[in-house]
Design an enzyme around this catalytic site. Structure first.
Site, PDB file in Angstrom:
ATOM      1  N   CYS A 198      -7.188   2.837 -10.826  1.00 62.52           N
ATOM      2  CA  CYS A 198      -6.735   2.069  -9.666  1.00 62.52           C
ATOM      3  C   CYS A 198      -7.834   1.209  -9.064  1.00 62.52           C
ATOM      4  O   CYS A 198      -7.553   0.332  -8.259  1.00 62.52           O
ATOM      5  CB  CYS A 198      -6.196   3.023  -8.594  1.00 62.52           C
ATOM      6  SG  CYS A 198      -7.438   4.159  -7.923  1.00 62.52           S
ATOM      7  N   GLU A 251       1.274   6.051 -11.629  1.00 63.67           N
ATOM      8  CA  GLU A 251       0.838   6.078 -10.230  1.00 63.67           C
ATOM      9  C   GLU A 251      -0.352   5.161 -10.049  1.00 63.67           C
ATOM     10  O   GLU A 251      -1.211   5.063 -10.925  1.00 63.67           O
ATOM     11  CB  GLU A 251       0.478   7.524  -9.850  1.00 63.67           C
ATOM     12  CG  GLU A 251       0.010   7.714  -8.424  1.00 63.67           C
ATOM     13  CD  GLU A 251      -1.517   7.710  -8.280  1.00 63.67           C
ATOM     14  OE1 GLU A 251      -2.006   7.899  -7.152  1.00 63.67           O
ATOM     15  OE2 GLU A 251      -2.222   7.503  -9.291  1.00 63.67           O
ATOM     16  N   ARG A 285      -2.469   8.817   2.697  1.00 65.36           N
ATOM     17  CA  ARG A 285      -2.738   8.313   1.344  1.00 65.36           C
ATOM     18  C   ARG A 285      -1.471   7.656   0.803  1.00 65.36           C
ATOM     19  O   ARG A 285      -0.500   8.336   0.462  1.00 65.36           O
ATOM     20  CB  ARG A 285      -3.171   9.458   0.428  1.00 65.36           C
ATOM     21  CG  ARG A 285      -3.630   9.027  -0.964  1.00 65.36           C
ATOM     22  CD  ARG A 285      -3.955  10.240  -1.828  1.00 65.36           C
ATOM     23  NE  ARG A 285      -4.634   9.877  -3.058  1.00 65.36           N
ATOM     24  CZ  ARG A 285      -5.954   9.742  -3.182  1.00 65.36           C
ATOM     25  NH1 ARG A 285      -6.734   9.960  -2.140  1.00 65.36           N
ATOM     26  NH2 ARG A 285      -6.505   9.408  -4.334  1.00 65.36           N
ATOM     27  N   ARG A 301       0.411   5.578  -2.070  1.00 61.98           N
ATOM     28  CA  ARG A 301       0.334   5.263  -3.492  1.00 61.98           C
ATOM     29  C   ARG A 301       1.702   4.786  -3.979  1.00 61.98           C
ATOM     30  O   ARG A 301       2.738   5.252  -3.496  1.00 61.98           O
ATOM     31  CB  ARG A 301      -0.096   6.490  -4.312  1.00 61.98           C
ATOM     32  CG  ARG A 301      -1.555   6.916  -4.089  1.00 61.98           C
ATOM     33  CD  ARG A 301      -2.502   5.862  -4.625  1.00 61.98           C
ATOM     34  NE  ARG A 301      -3.904   6.233  -4.559  1.00 61.98           N
ATOM     35  CZ  ARG A 301      -4.724   5.932  -3.561  1.00 61.98           C
ATOM     36  NH1 ARG A 301      -4.257   5.278  -2.503  1.00 61.98           N
ATOM     37  NH2 ARG A 301      -5.998   6.270  -3.599  1.00 61.98           N
TER      38      ARG A 301
END
Length: 527
Positions: free
Chosen positions: A286, A326, A371, A373
């Protein structure tokens, strides 16, 4: 020229003869009927292998676009003479039961060669699996480290790595769960020169449905196993795991009894290196899409953004039932949305129905961490896709104080250290999380932890800070694991630097969020 199996040659020969008789290529369905197979996915696998090896080409996505690229020449029939143990030795069996067709420039003749079916899992880390066929070159001597057919203990045969020591031979498996054994005398019957991956005939006879262990998954960019835990808690079965970071292996292998982490660049993993699986899982890198990674995306100088194309390569070749991917929330907005649009279009072009959603760990995982995502879920089966729903938000009941260790080593405290004076006047409340932002302290007003990052503890991105009864300190690596939703029995290895552990859990997924998504996927397939 690369070798092909007997079944692949049958596919190739039928395509050739069909074109000669009809002037057009056969459809996948016609090939399936001719070879009397029930699983279309198996035909796709054979055709993709023939394409990769240069025997077939496919000009577009239409039904009759397959054509031979070249003729198969110098096909050699190698006799399959029995079984060989990749496990405990078994009695040597030498009864010719079949042949296998090979096209291999390094094997000029069937003379001096034979093949054996593999039984057992002692060589899985060498890429030799139960049910595979190994081609053996007959010879009575071998160099250290070669994989050999060895006869020991009164005509018992085994397949192992052979090493000559001072007064004995070491026969070494390639499976971390198995130990080597030693013999003073070993008779070498040949060395392995080729491995032919098995496609189970039983699996060809039925669609890829749930086994007694659940749908099979491969865990790519696996890190320390966060996605794996979430999916196994939902009833899936992990059959392969890979990551590029060697230090992740120590943490990963400490917590899983089987399917240990294979440390390798994913770009070097061949399609035939992968076992059969139903779902591909991957939290692909990521950093090139995150704010912290400067949002370089597919133009990332370290080529991390381009690793997505290896996911595409594997999905295209194996055509699994589906996948879960993800990444950071910023993937959706990178390059004004063009990057995410490209990713979605590529996955849909492969024949998958795709749903995406941004999930926050504190809203969907019951962990006190802010968080966000993006989760990308794909199904080949449209019915599964239509039934699938992302989980609903759940009330956050877990507090930071619920996850803190009771006996924290002194090294995590700032008491008496140079930074302490700057922190002391701004960090006053227990149960809240703070950050040191180079020149000032920032309090997280929401009462939850900010996003844990891979670069915690380095440069200006320090580990989140709390105050307890003993003083002001940073979160420990174990506390970071808990804030990421890892279970209470998850173990951290000794001897690894804290900076590496912080990186591992900053790079990880929130286990409880993944688990909630995986359960929804399983529900869609079983409803």
């Amino acid at each position: 020229m690369a070798n092909i199996t007997k079944k692949q040659k049958q596919v190739f020969d039928f395509i050739n003869s069909y074109i000669s008789e009809n002037g057009i290529s056969p459809t996948i369905e016609e090939i399936r009927k001719k070879l009397k197979l029930r699983a279309v996915s198996t035909i796709h696998e054979h055709i993709n292998t023939l394409k990769e090896k240069g025997y077939l080409s496919k000009s577009d996505n239409s039904a009759r676009s397959i054509s031979p690229s070249r003729q198969i020449k110098s096909v050699i029939e190698i006799p399959i003479v029995g079984r060989i143990a990749a496990g405990q030795p078994i009695e040597a069996i030498e009864n010719r039961e079949d042949t296998i067709s090979l096209v291999n420039p390094n094997i000029k003749s069937s003379q001096g060669h034979y093949a054996l079916r593999v039984i057992g899992e002692s060589m899985i880390d060498e890429g030799i699996f139960n049910g595979d066929i190994v081609v053996i070159k007959k010879q009575s001597v071998a160099e250290n480290g070669q994989t050999v057919v060895a006869i020991i203990d009164d005509n018992e045969a085994t397949l192992k790595k052979l090493y000559k020591e001072k007064t004995r031979f070491r026969l070494e498996p390639r499976n971390q769960n198995m130990l080597p054994f030693f013999r003073k005398e070993v008779e070498v019957r040949g060395v392995v020169v080729q491995v032919i991956r098995n496609i189970s005939t039983e699996e060809e006879k039925k669609p890829q449905k749930k086994t007694k262990h659940g749908f099979r998954t491969i865990d790519l960019f696996a890190g320390v196993g966060g996605i794996r835990i979430g999916f196994e808690n939902a009833g899936f079965k992990t059959v392969f795991a890979n990551d590029f970071e060697p230090q992740c292996k120590e943490t990963y292998d400490l917590n899983f009894k089987d399917s240990k982490l294979v440390v390798e660049d994913i770009r070097k993993i061949g399609i035939d290196d992968l076992p059969n699986f139903d779902f591909l899982l991957g939290g692909f890198p990521c950093q090139p899409f995150s704010i912290a990674g400067y949002r370089q995306g597919f133009n990332d100088k370290k080529n991390r953004g381009n690793l997505f194309f290896d996911i595409v390569r594997i999905i295209d070749a194996r055509k699994p039932e589906g996948f879960l991917l993800e990444n950071v929330k910023n993937l959706k907005s990178h390059d004004k949305g063009n990057t995410f649009k490209t990713i979605e279009e590529m996955l849909k072009t492969l024949g998958y129905h795709v749903k995406t959603k941004v999930l926050n760990s504190m809203e969907y995982g019951n962990v006190p961490q802010n968080r966000e995502r993006v989760y990308i879920v794909g199904f080949k089966n449209k019915d599964y896709y239509e039934k699938f729903r992302f989980p609903e938000p759940a009330k956050l009941t877990t507090k930071i104080t619920d996850l803190l260790e009771k006996n924290v080593p002194e090294k995590y405290y700032y008491n008496g250290k140079p930074l302490f004076k700057k922190l002391q006047g701004n960090i006053k409340e227990e149960g809240k999380v703070y950050q040191w932002r180079r020149q000032y302290v920032r309090e997280n007003k929401s009462g939850v932890c900010p996003t844990l990052t891979a670069n915690m503890g380095t440069g200006g991105h320090n580990v989140p800070i709390i105050k307890d009864k003993r003083g002001i300190r940073k979160l420990t690596p174990l506390e970071c694991a808990r804030i990421q939703g890892f279970p209470a029995d998850y173990k951290l290895p000794h001897g690894i630097a804290d900076s590496a552990l912080y990186k591992q859990f900053g790079n990880s997924v929130t286990v409880t969020v993944v688990e909630s998504v995986a359960k929804q996927m399983m529900k869609a397939m079983n409803s």
